[in-house]
Design a protein around this motif. Structure first.
Motif, PDB file in Angstrom:
ATOM      1  N   LYS A  15       0.822  -1.224   0.000  1.00  0.00           N
ATOM      2  CA  LYS A  15       0.000   0.000   0.000  1.00  0.00           C
ATOM      3  C   LYS A  15       0.847   1.261   0.000  1.00  0.00           C
ATOM      4  CE  LYS A  15      -0.871  -0.415   5.012  1.00  0.00           C
ATOM      5  NZ  LYS A  15      -0.339  -1.776   5.168  1.00  0.00           N
ATOM      6  N   GLY A  16       2.015   1.213   0.642  1.00  0.00           N
ATOM      7  CA  GLY A  16       2.896   2.381   0.617  1.00  0.00           C
ATOM      8  C   GLY A  16       3.394   2.653  -0.786  1.00  0.00           C
ATOM      9  N   ARG A  17       3.731   1.563  -1.514  1.00  0.00           N
ATOM     10  CA  ARG A  17       4.246   1.718  -2.882  1.00  0.00           C
ATOM     11  C   ARG A  17       3.137   2.149  -3.841  1.00  0.00           C
ATOM     12  NH1 ARG A  17       7.599  -4.006  -3.169  1.00  0.00           N
ATOM     13  NH2 ARG A  17       8.362  -3.966  -1.014  1.00  0.00           N
ATOM     14  N   MET A  18       1.896   1.798  -3.514  1.00  0.00           N
ATOM     15  CA  MET A  18       0.763   2.155  -4.372  1.00  0.00           C
ATOM     16  C   MET A  18       0.302   3.604  -4.150  1.00  0.00           C
ATOM     17  SD  MET A  18      -0.272  -0.479  -6.204  1.00  0.00           S
ATOM     18  CE  MET A  18      -0.300  -2.280  -6.279  1.00  0.00           C
ATOM     19  N   ALA A  19       0.709   4.193  -3.039  1.00  0.00           N
ATOM     20  CA  ALA A  19       0.146   5.489  -2.641  1.00  0.00           C
ATOM     21  C   ALA A  19       0.355   6.561  -3.699  1.00  0.00           C
ATOM     22  CB  ALA A  19       0.753   5.938  -1.312  1.00  0.00           C
ATOM     23  N   LEU A  20       1.581   6.671  -4.241  1.00  0.00           N
ATOM     24  CA  LEU A  20       1.861   7.723  -5.215  1.00  0.00           C
ATOM     25  C   LEU A  20       1.097   7.495  -6.510  1.00  0.00           C
ATOM     26  CD1 LEU A  20       5.665   8.348  -4.677  1.00  0.00           C
ATOM     27  CD2 LEU A  20       3.756   9.755  -3.930  1.00  0.00           C
ATOM     28  N   SER A  21       0.954   6.224  -6.904  1.00  0.00           N
ATOM     29  CA  SER A  21       0.148   5.937  -8.095  1.00  0.00           C
ATOM     30  C   SER A  21      -1.304   6.325  -7.852  1.00  0.00           C
ATOM     31  CB  SER A  21       0.233   4.452  -8.448  1.00  0.00           C
ATOM     32  OG  SER A  21       1.550   4.098  -8.816  1.00  0.00           O
ATOM     33  N   ALA A  22      -1.784   6.058  -6.629  1.00  0.00           N
ATOM     34  CA  ALA A  22      -3.154   6.444  -6.292  1.00  0.00           C
ATOM     35  C   ALA A  22      -3.315   7.960  -6.329  1.00  0.00           C
ATOM     36  CB  ALA A  22      -3.529   5.912  -4.910  1.00  0.00           C
ATOM     37  N   VAL A  23      -2.278   8.686  -5.898  1.00  0.00           N
ATOM     38  CA  VAL A  23      -2.321  10.148  -5.944  1.00  0.00           C
ATOM     39  C   VAL A  23      -2.408  10.625  -7.391  1.00  0.00           C
ATOM     40  CG1 VAL A  23      -1.001  12.250  -5.478  1.00  0.00           C
ATOM     41  CG2 VAL A  23      -1.149  10.475  -3.744  1.00  0.00           C
ATOM     42  N   ALA A  24      -1.676   9.971  -8.304  1.00  0.00           N
ATOM     43  CA  ALA A  24      -1.733  10.344  -9.718  1.00  0.00           C
ATOM     44  C   ALA A  24      -3.151  10.164 -10.258  1.00  0.00           C
ATOM     45  CB  ALA A  24      -0.751   9.504 -10.523  1.00  0.00           C
ATOM     46  N   VAL A  25      -3.779   9.038  -9.932  1.00  0.00           N
ATOM     47  CA  VAL A  25      -5.162   8.803 -10.348  1.00  0.00           C
ATOM     48  C   VAL A  25      -6.070   9.846  -9.716  1.00  0.00           C
ATOM     49  CG1 VAL A  25      -7.075   7.161 -10.351  1.00  0.00           C
ATOM     50  CG2 VAL A  25      -4.722   6.333 -10.606  1.00  0.00           C
ATOM     51  N   LEU A  26      -5.869  10.081  -8.413  1.00  0.00           N
ATOM     52  CA  LEU A  26      -6.682  11.059  -7.686  1.00  0.00           C
ATOM     53  C   LEU A  26      -6.615  12.432  -8.345  1.00  0.00           C
ATOM     54  CD1 LEU A  26      -6.774  11.505  -3.837  1.00  0.00           C
ATOM     55  CD2 LEU A  26      -6.469  13.477  -5.290  1.00  0.00           C
ATOM     56  N   LEU A  27      -5.399  12.913  -8.652  1.00  0.00           N
ATOM     57  CA  LEU A  27      -5.244  14.248  -9.229  1.00  0.00           C
ATOM     58  C   LEU A  27      -5.912  14.350 -10.595  1.00  0.00           C
ATOM     59  CD1 LEU A  27      -1.527  15.079  -8.299  1.00  0.00           C
ATOM     60  CD2 LEU A  27      -3.602  16.097  -7.336  1.00  0.00           C
ATOM     61  N   SER A  28      -5.713  13.329 -11.421  1.00  0.00           N
ATOM     62  CA  SER A  28      -6.285  13.361 -12.763  1.00  0.00           C
ATOM     63  C   SER A  28      -7.815  13.334 -12.713  1.00  0.00           C
ATOM     64  CB  SER A  28      -5.755  12.185 -13.585  1.00  0.00           C
ATOM     65  OG  SER A  28      -4.347  12.215 -13.664  1.00  0.00           O
ATOM     66  N   VAL A  29      -8.365  12.444 -11.894  1.00  0.00           N
ATOM     67  CA  VAL A  29      -9.822  12.367 -11.762  1.00  0.00           C
ATOM     68  C   VAL A  29     -10.367  13.656 -11.143  1.00  0.00           C
ATOM     69  CG1 VAL A  29     -11.716  11.171 -10.577  1.00  0.00           C
ATOM     70  CG2 VAL A  29      -9.879   9.851 -11.646  1.00  0.00           C
ATOM     71  N   ALA A  30      -9.634  14.208 -10.162  1.00  0.00           N
ATOM     72  CA  ALA A  30     -10.069  15.450  -9.518  1.00  0.00           C
ATOM     73  C   ALA A  30     -10.153  16.585 -10.531  1.00  0.00           C
ATOM     74  CB  ALA A  30      -9.111  15.824  -8.384  1.00  0.00           C
ATOM     75  N   PHE A  31      -9.180  16.646 -11.453  1.00  0.00           N
ATOM     76  CA  PHE A  31      -9.189  17.699 -12.464  1.00  0.00           C
ATOM     77  C   PHE A  31     -10.414  17.554 -13.365  1.00  0.00           C
ATOM     78  CE2 PHE A  31      -5.870  20.358 -14.988  1.00  0.00           C
ATOM     79  CZ  PHE A  31      -6.830  21.338 -15.195  1.00  0.00           C
ATOM     80  N   VAL A  32     -10.707  16.319 -13.788  1.00  0.00           N
ATOM     81  CA  VAL A  32     -11.861  16.083 -14.649  1.00  0.00           C
ATOM     82  C   VAL A  32     -13.156  16.434 -13.911  1.00  0.00           C
ATOM     83  CG1 VAL A  32     -13.220  14.310 -15.820  1.00  0.00           C
ATOM     84  CG2 VAL A  32     -10.732  14.332 -16.070  1.00  0.00           C
ATOM     85  N   CYS A  33     -13.331  15.878 -12.725  1.00  0.00           N
ATOM     86  CA  CYS A  33     -14.571  16.111 -11.972  1.00  0.00           C
ATOM     87  C   CYS A  33     -14.701  17.569 -11.542  1.00  0.00           C
ATOM     88  CB  CYS A  33     -14.634  15.189 -10.754  1.00  0.00           C
ATOM     89  SG  CYS A  33     -14.798  13.445 -11.184  1.00  0.00           S
ATOM     90  N   GLY A  34     -13.588  18.167 -11.134  1.00  0.00           N
ATOM     91  CA  GLY A  34     -13.609  19.576 -10.753  1.00  0.00           C
ATOM     92  C   GLY A  34     -14.033  20.452 -11.913  1.00  0.00           C
TER      93      GLY A  34
END
Length: 857
Positions: A15-34
């Motif tokens: 989960k620690g190694r996945m965190a930054l990848s999850a942040v990348a998904v989060l930021l991209s989705v946030a930009f679209v939804c925002g």
């Protein structure tokens, strides 16, 4: 079920190694939804406003646009006041009320400060009617009753600290209206930022239209039980078919909404940048899963040895990606709503009021965000997952992280070179094109293929470019620098993918910087060669120059002459019989001194003689027009005249390209006084040796008219530079998201590579490598990867920009300028980015226990 359990355990274990990848998904989705929530909220705000401001039926002049819009004359189109009586007699009419509305006004306070919006929202002036109560209510004072009374909206009053009794001045083409605030009205719905002032009806008619017995529109209210459509039909019967423009409330709202097409443009532009962020995120996720699969080679081999088939291994990794996509996307949707609220607050600070009460979250927004996030994540992880499925049971006996297939590497290199070659050929064809439209198509293909080609060929380039960068960057650090270089070269595929993420954002930055700098340099050069006038007076919002401001300018001491610049529309019939609508430049004869046009035939000054005009060289060539030919010119709203071609101007350059000129006297002779447009720009030239004094005098003369800028040539060049710079800054801010995701990719790659090299790091520490040296090695590795990505991106972007400039050159912008300070600054900044990205991975590596690291498998 076993596959699901395995995937879930692996996901939680890393989960620690996945965190930054999850942040990348989060930021991209946030930009679209925002983006979707923000633009939907703006649409809701305007929909509510338009829904309540229109009466059941609105009657306007047939040639008028939306109510309140003002033509170049500065006066809105009007209809006779008698229309109100005609409408009242129509069946189903409860009431009819004449209205006045104009947007060609500027409102200033007692300190001569403009009270209008700074965000582009309009300033409205009109009469207070019963219809206004649909959207506003008086909260202080009373409605205007006399020629010196005015009521202002509460948002403007609050913003500029206005109160009852304060003096304001409204500037219109018919003269200045000096008033005292007698009332303040508040919107019952959200006001997006417009400034609104109301006068009594007689004052509005006289001062905004210039006619005491006219209105710009009639508001019609229906009796109970009468539909808007039926009322419109009844009013049309009373007035006569096609006499006036009639719209129901819904039709008027839709018409108003057409002017809000910038919302759709904004949405698609922002979604485009979100797409770039998603593209960059693909590399981060791909790298993450590639490294995780490589580190678990022995583990996967053992699973295969005890009976797991390739399909189960593939499913296990895909499910991990699915979990990552779902978690990141759900968090991204929530973050996107927060981003939208933040954008609304930012717009409110800038002057465009948006209420959170209108926050609009369509059911499609979270669905789009989650589907996009999950699909992109799963697709990004599919190739590493497929690679995991191919791990054989014998891999359990080998070390983890076995090298990739050399044959696949050769195929990749050949494919990358082929794609890059196709892209380079397309860019060459774009630069060699004779027409901008054709060239733009080749440019698009060239950008696409060179980008994909560089991404594919990245691992091949890594070996060459990283070694070249290492000489000046890493070698001075001795053995630590050499270790960093070897680490960067150890897995060229990983280094190439990490650098590619950074390359995409920086390529766009470089391309746009070259295009922007070339546009400014070309425009500046054209001004130097073509503009002879010393001063340029114009409105930032495109409002026409009011007569009182023009007269003040003409009375200014120290000026040799003043030239008004207008435009009119006319149908021109050429000698070959073709007829088309064109814009004509209408100027005083002194314009020939203010603008130095290259001539194909005749003299520029001859175009302003009675019965004469000029045409551009492209028009002359297309229609076989020569000096002395007569053209039939039908002025819109005026007469038709036969004008002799007295001059043919060259269409080289970008100043007034293709413009046809006639004199002010010719336009006045063929247009009624109420159709003659006001100038949208005025040029002035100082007397010899009086430049500074005249500049100060012009500024002083126009001090009472803050809506106009007074610019000398230096100011004008700086204004052009600032406008392009502001646009580029907005683009850079939007690209920042992609660059942030790319930086996360560098962090993630380093963090995972540290885990991958745990045993190696332990052995190096055991034979004498200090914590400080270890951290420096990781930082240097990060810097060289970042510089590798920057070098590829900046080189690629400058190539795109230089090709785009060739298309601009076809439009007259012939100077190519490379903004070296920006390019070098971005390159140096990339090194800093690499340094910062390595801080956490280097710190964690330095804290490893030596014995535990050596014992690691």
């Amino acid at each position: 079920m076993t596959v699901m359990k395995t995937a879930r355990r692996n996901f939680l274990a890393h989960k620690g190694r996945m965190a930054l990848s999850a942040v990348a998904v989060l930021l991209s989705v946030a930009f679209v939804c925002g983006t979707l929530v923000f633009t939907d909220t703006m649409n809701t705000t305007f929909d509510k406003l338009f829904a309540v401001t229109n009466s059941n039926v609105t009657v306007t002049p047939k040639e008028a646009e939306n109510s309140g819009e003002t033509p170049d004359t500065g006066k809105p189109q009007a209809l006779p006041a008698s229309v109100v009586g005609q409408v009242e007699k129509a069946e189903g009419v409860k009431s009819a009320e004449g209205g006045v509305a104009s947007m060609a006004v500027t409102v200033v306070n007692s300190k001569n400060e403009n009270l209008g919006s700074t965000t582009g929202a309009p300033t409205f002036a009109g009469n207070w009617t019963e219809n206004e109560l649909r959207s506003m209510k008086i909260i202080e004072g009373q409605a205007p009753r006399g020629p010196t009374d005015v009521m202002i909206d509460s948002d403007t009053a609050k913003k500029h600290h206005l109160k009852l009794g304060d003096d304001i001045r409204t500037i219109a083409v018919t003269g200045d209206i000096r008033s005292k605030i007698t009332g303040i009205a508040a919107f019952t719905v959200t006001n997006p930022g417009a400034t609104v002032v109301y006068f009594d009806t007689a004052t509005a008619q006289q001062k905004l239209i210039g006619a005491p017995n006219a209105f710009t529109h009639v508001n019609v209210t229906a009796k109970d039980g009468v539909s808007d459509a039926q009322l419109k039909q009844n009013v049309a019967s009373a007035l006569g078919a096609d006499t006036y423009k009639l719209q129901t409330a819904k039709e008027a709202a839709a018409d108003n909404k057409k002017n809000m097409d910038f919302l759709d443009i904004m949405k698609w532009v922002m979604l485009g940048f979100a797409g770039i962020a998603f593209l960059v995120g693909i590399f981060l996720i791909f790298n993450t899963f590639s490294m995780l699969v490589a580190q678990r080679t022995r583990e996967i081999g053992l699973m295969r040895a005890i009976g797991a088939d390739s399909g189960q291994v593939l499913k296990s990794v895909v499910i991990e990606a699915l979990l990552l996509g779902v978690v990141g996307s759900i968090l991204g949707v929530a973050a996107g709503i927060g981003l939208a609220v933040g954008l609304m607050q930012l717009m409110s600070q800038l002057g465009m009021s948006l209420s959170t009460e209108d926050l609009t979250i369509a059911w499609t927004t979270p669905v789009i965000g989650i589907v996009l996030g999950v699909v992109v994540t799963v697709i990004s992880a599919f190739i590493p997952a497929r690679r995991a499925g191919k791990v054989s049971p014998m891999a359990a006996l080998r070390e983890s992280g076995t090298p990739g297939d050399k044959k696949a590497g050769r195929i990749r290199a050949a494919l990358g070179l082929g794609l890059t070659g196709i892209g380079a050929a397309a860019l060459y064809l774009a630069g060699a094109a004779d027409a901008a439209g054709t060239g733009a198509q080749w440019l698009g293909l060239g950008v696409l293929f060179t980008l994909i080609g560089f991404i594919v060929i990245g691992p091949l380039l890594a070996g060459v470019v990283v070694r070249a960068l290492s000489a000046p960057v890493l070698r001075p650090f001795g053995s630590i620098g050499r270790l960093a270089e070897r680490n960067a070269l150890r897995n060229p595929r990983r280094t190439g993918a990490t650098a590619a993420a950074l390359m995409i954002g920086l390529a766009l930055v470089a391309c746009l910087s070259v295009v922007g700098s070339s546009m400014v340099a070309s425009a500046t050069d054209e001004l130097d060669k073509s503009v002879g006038a010393d001063f340029i007076v114009q409105s930032q919002t495109g409002q026409p120059v009011v007569p009182q401001a023009e007269e003040a300018l003409r009375r200014t001491p120290g000026l040799a002459h003043v030239t008004a610049y207008r435009e009119v529309d006319a149908k021109i019939t050429a000698p070959d019989g073709s007829t088309e609508m064109y814009g004509l430049g209408v100027q005083d004869p002194s314009y020939a001194k203010d603008i130095h046009r290259k001539m194909i035939a005749g003299e520029h000054a001859d175009a302003y003689k009675p019965g004469s005009m000029s045409v551009g060289s492209e028009f002359a060539t297309k229609h076989q027009v020569k000096l002395g030919d007569e053209l039939t010119v039908a002025f819109t709203g005026g007469q038709t005249a036969k004008l002799k071609v007295a001059a043919i101007t060259s269409d080289e350059g970008n100043l007034d390209k293709g413009m046809k000129y006639v004199s002010t006297a010719v336009a006045e002779a063929n247009l009624p006084a109420d159709k003659m447009p006001r100038p949208f720009m005025v040029l002035a030239t100082a007397k010899d040796g009086q430049d500074d004094a005249a500049y100060a005098a012009v500024k002083s003369a126009l001090a009472e008219y803050p809506q106009y800028q007074v610019l000398n040539q230096t100011d004008y060049k700086q204004a052009l530079k600032d406008q392009v710079g502001q646009l580029l800054n907005v683009v850079y801010a939007l690209l920042a998201l992609a660059i942030i995701v790319a930086v996360l990719g560098v962090v993630n790659t380093l963090a995972l590579s540290v885990v991958e090299r745990t045993r190696e790091i332990g052995l190096m520490r055991a034979i004498g490598l200090s914590r400080r040296q270890l951290r420096r090695m990781i930082r240097l590795e990060s810097v060289v990867i970042a510089l590798f990505g920057a070098l590829l991106g900046l080189g690629l972007g400058m190539g795109w920009g230089a090709t785009a400039h060739q298309l601009l050159a076809l439009e007259g912008m012939k100077i190519l300028e490379i903004p070296w300070p920006t390019i070098l600054g971005v390159f140096a900044g990339s090194a800093l980015v690499g340094l910062l990205a390595a801080l956490v991975p280097a710190f964690r590596a330095g804290r490893m226990n030596v014995l535990n690291a050596i014992a690691s498998e």
